[in-house]
Design an enzyme around this catalytic site. Structure first.
Site, short mmCIF file in Angstrom:
data_model
loop_
_atom_site.label_atom_id
_atom_site.label_comp_id
_atom_site.label_asym_id
_atom_site.label_seq_id
_atom_site.Cartn_x
_atom_site.Cartn_y
_atom_site.Cartn_z
N LYS A 20 -6.96 11.24 3.16
CA LYS A 20 -7.81 10.26 2.32
C LYS A 20 -9.16 11.68 1.94
O LYS A 20 -8.95 12.51 2.80
CB LYS A 20 -7.97 9.72 3.31
CG LYS A 20 -6.50 8.62 3.31
CD LYS A 20 -6.50 7.64 4.47
CE LYS A 20 -5.06 6.97 4.84
NZ LYS A 20 -5.30 6.30 6.28
N TYR A 60 -3.54 -1.03 -1.24
CA TYR A 60 -3.70 -1.60 0.35
C TYR A 60 -3.40 -2.53 0.49
O TYR A 60 -3.66 -3.45 1.02
CB TYR A 60 -4.98 -0.71 1.42
CG TYR A 60 -4.81 0.42 1.02
CD1 TYR A 60 -3.87 0.69 2.47
CD2 TYR A 60 -6.06 1.21 1.64
CE1 TYR A 60 -3.10 2.34 3.13
CE2 TYR A 60 -5.88 2.26 2.29
CZ TYR A 60 -4.44 2.80 2.55
OH TYR A 60 -4.81 3.94 3.91
N ASN A 123 -8.02 8.77 9.78
CA ASN A 123 -6.60 9.52 10.29
C ASN A 123 -5.78 10.39 9.47
O ASN A 123 -4.69 10.71 9.28
CB ASN A 123 -6.18 8.11 10.54
CG ASN A 123 -5.34 7.16 9.89
OD1 ASN A 123 -5.93 7.28 9.04
ND2 ASN A 123 -4.34 6.15 10.42
N HIS A 126 -1.95 9.41 4.11
CA HIS A 126 -1.09 8.38 3.66
C HIS A 126 0.29 8.75 3.62
O HIS A 126 0.05 9.80 3.10
CB HIS A 126 -1.64 7.42 2.49
CG HIS A 126 -0.85 6.40 2.29
ND1 HIS A 126 -0.57 5.17 2.66
CD2 HIS A 126 -0.30 6.30 1.23
CE1 HIS A 126 0.01 4.37 1.92
NE2 HIS A 126 0.85 5.25 1.41
N GLU A 137 3.91 2.75 -4.83
CA GLU A 137 3.10 3.43 -4.44
C GLU A 137 2.70 5.11 -5.54
O GLU A 137 1.69 5.00 -6.31
CB GLU A 137 3.12 3.66 -3.54
CG GLU A 137 2.56 2.88 -2.41
CD GLU A 137 2.31 3.74 -1.35
OE1 GLU A 137 1.94 2.54 -0.29
OE2 GLU A 137 2.45 4.79 -1.08
P1 GDP Z 1 -0.14 4.15 8.06
O1 GDP Z 1 1.42 3.26 6.94
O2 GDP Z 1 0.11 4.56 9.09
O3 GDP Z 1 -0.95 4.06 7.14
O4 GDP Z 1 -0.60 2.37 8.68
P2 GDP Z 1 -1.08 1.00 7.57
O5 GDP Z 1 -0.37 0.50 6.38
O6 GDP Z 1 -0.88 0.49 8.78
O7 GDP Z 1 -2.35 1.16 7.32
C1 GDP Z 1 -3.56 1.49 6.54
C2 GDP Z 1 -3.85 2.37 7.21
O8 GDP Z 1 -5.76 1.64 7.50
C3 GDP Z 1 -4.10 3.14 8.09
O9 GDP Z 1 -3.64 4.13 7.81
C4 GDP Z 1 -5.96 3.37 9.13
O10 GDP Z 1 -6.06 4.11 7.58
C5 GDP Z 1 -6.19 1.64 8.98
N1 GDP Z 1 -6.04 1.04 10.09
C6 GDP Z 1 -5.02 0.53 10.56
N2 GDP Z 1 -5.56 -0.38 11.43
C7 GDP Z 1 -6.35 -0.31 11.78
C8 GDP Z 1 -7.44 -0.11 12.78
O11 GDP Z 1 -7.06 -1.95 13.51
N3 GDP Z 1 -8.66 -0.71 12.58
C9 GDP Z 1 -9.07 0.21 11.65
N4 GDP Z 1 -10.32 0.01 11.39
N5 GDP Z 1 -7.84 0.64 10.22
C10 GDP Z 1 -6.32 0.51 10.13
MG MG Z 2 0.69 2.51 5.87
#
Ligand code: GDP
Ligand code: MG
Length: 162
Positions: A20, A60, A123, A126, A137
């Protein structure tokens, strides 16, 4: 030997991995690529792109009801993203292990997020979360001709299969 080869071929997967904008700006490209590369996974597509907000929303789409969705899409489209496809046995699930938990506060040390990130909104990486998302994707980010099929000579040492 033939059975081993068939099992190897059946397990072969591809996953979509993206560094990212925070990971790119922080100079972590080589560090992250080297973790996948040293493991024995094979890089089959790579490019650097600044996604539009609309594109980020498509990427997303399954999170569109979440309160952080808008900020997340603004962030993903705020700068260059390094988009990649990695190939290997079990690469979808194990790629997620290399990445670590979504919230870096909960990621184990030794994982990419555990070692290199601090907060969930930044973080750095992805990774597709399953076979269906991986397929979708890869299709969203890459044209079929951008995926390169080749034999890595190290594969026979990585898999013990010729
Ligand atoms: P991943 O698959 O581990 O990347 O997680 P997810 O698919 O659940 O979420 C996608 C991205 O959204 C994550 O990598 C984070 O960058 C962001 N994200 C997820 N949960 C949160 C949250 O509670 N707060 C914020 N600010 N960002 C979040
Ligand atoms: Mg995810």
């Amino acid at each position: 030997m033939l059975q081993e080869q068939e099992a190897h071929a059946a397990e072969m997967e591809r996953t979509f991995i993206a560094i990212k904008p925070d990971g790119v700006q922080r100079g972590l490209i080589a560090e992250i690529i080297s973790r996948f590369e040293r493991k024995g996974f094979k890089l089959v597509a790579i490019k650097i792109v600044i996604p539009s907000k609309d594109f980020a929303q498509r990427h997303y789409h399954d999170l569109k009801e979440r309160p952080f969705f808008n900020g997340l899409c603004d962030f993903l489209s705020s700068g260059p993203v390094l988009a990649m496809v990695w190939e290997g046995e079990g690469v979808i699930k194990y790629g997620r292990k290399l990445i670590g938990a979504t919230d870096p506060q909960k990621s184990e040390p030794g994982t990419i997020r555990g070692d290199l990130a601090v907060v969930v909104g930044r973080n750095i990486i992805h990774g597709s979360d399953g076979p269906e998302t991986a397929k979708d994707e890869i299709k969203l980010w890459f044209k079929p001709e951008e995926l390169v099929t080749y034999t890595n000579d190290a594969e026979k040492w990585i898999y013990g299969v010729n």
